[in-house]
Design a protein around this motif. Structure first.
Motif, short mmCIF file in Angstrom:
data_model
loop_
_atom_site.label_atom_id
_atom_site.label_comp_id
_atom_site.label_asym_id
_atom_site.label_seq_id
_atom_site.Cartn_x
_atom_site.Cartn_y
_atom_site.Cartn_z
N ALA A 1 43.20 27.38 28.75
CA ALA A 1 43.76 28.30 29.74
C ALA A 1 42.71 28.69 30.77
O ALA A 1 42.97 28.68 31.99
CB ALA A 1 44.32 29.55 29.05
N ASP A 2 41.49 29.02 30.32
CA ASP A 2 40.41 29.35 31.25
C ASP A 2 40.05 28.16 32.13
O ASP A 2 39.82 28.30 33.33
CB ASP A 2 39.16 29.80 30.49
N THR B 1 41.96 25.63 32.99
CA THR B 1 43.05 25.40 33.95
C THR B 1 43.01 26.42 35.08
O THR B 1 43.16 26.07 36.26
CB THR B 1 44.41 25.46 33.23
N THR B 2 42.76 27.68 34.75
CA THR B 2 42.67 28.73 35.77
C THR B 2 41.50 28.45 36.72
O THR B 2 41.64 28.59 37.94
CB THR B 2 42.52 30.11 35.11
N SER B 3 40.37 28.04 36.16
CA SER B 3 39.20 27.74 36.99
C SER B 3 39.48 26.58 37.94
O SER B 3 39.12 26.63 39.12
CB SER B 3 38.00 27.42 36.11
N ARG B 4 40.13 25.56 37.44
CA ARG B 4 40.45 24.40 38.31
C ARG B 4 41.46 24.81 39.38
O ARG B 4 41.34 24.40 40.54
CB ARG B 4 40.98 23.24 37.47
N ALA B 5 42.42 25.63 39.03
CA ALA B 5 43.41 26.09 40.01
C ALA B 5 42.72 26.91 41.11
O ALA B 5 43.06 26.78 42.30
CB ALA B 5 44.50 26.92 39.33
N GLN B 6 41.74 27.74 40.74
CA GLN B 6 41.01 28.52 41.74
C GLN B 6 40.21 27.61 42.66
O GLN B 6 40.14 27.85 43.86
CB GLN B 6 40.11 29.55 41.06
#
Length: 151
Positions: A89-90, A92-97
């Protein structure tokens, strides 16, 4: 026992309190005021909107700087106890940012050198892509080797 980190707690309280003051000031401004000129240097001769955009990215830059310092000091808290779903989850969030930071850039801007002579956006992305793939390929090979040794 008391708070083991009184200075940290103080910083967090100050950050929260000052941001609440910021929100109070901004919530009282009408939407159309965003287009008015702003005399603060961080607006760079632009509007209130330019100042707010600068301040938002200033926060993001320094957040990244704190994470970088923590990484260099090897004090990325709690990650040693996270299970795979939370880590994913972290991740994925980092890549999305990272992806979100790219929207609106022109092809020319990908190769523009920043004034400090640092990496271009393209160089930064190539770095991320190379090392992410390299690290995960290595991890995957090590995992496959460990599975073979178990047999």
């Amino acid at each position: 026992m008391g708070n083991p980190n009184p200075e940290l707690k103080s910083f967090i309280e100050r950050l929260r309190s000052e941001f609440n003051q910021t929100l109070d000031a901004l919530l009282d401004m009408p939407q159309d005021y965003l287009d008015e000129p702003c005399g603060h240097g961080c607006a760079r001769g632009g509007s209130v909107r330019d100042l707010l955009v600068h301040n938002i990215f200033h926060e993001k830059q320094h957040s990244g700087q704190v994470w970088s310092i923590r990484d260099q000091l090897r004090i990325l808290q709690g990650w040693d106890r996270q299970d795979l779903p939370m880590l994913l989850a972290d991740y994925t969030t980092s890549r999305a940012q990272l992806i979100a930071s790219l929207f609106g850039l022109t092809d020319e801007q990908l190769d523009a050198k920043p004034p400090d002579g640092g990496w271009t956006v393209r160089e930064t992305l190539e770095h991320v892509l190379y090392w992410d793939r390299n690290s995960i390929d290595t991890l995957q090979a090590e995992f496959e080797q460990a599975k073979q040794q178990e047999r």
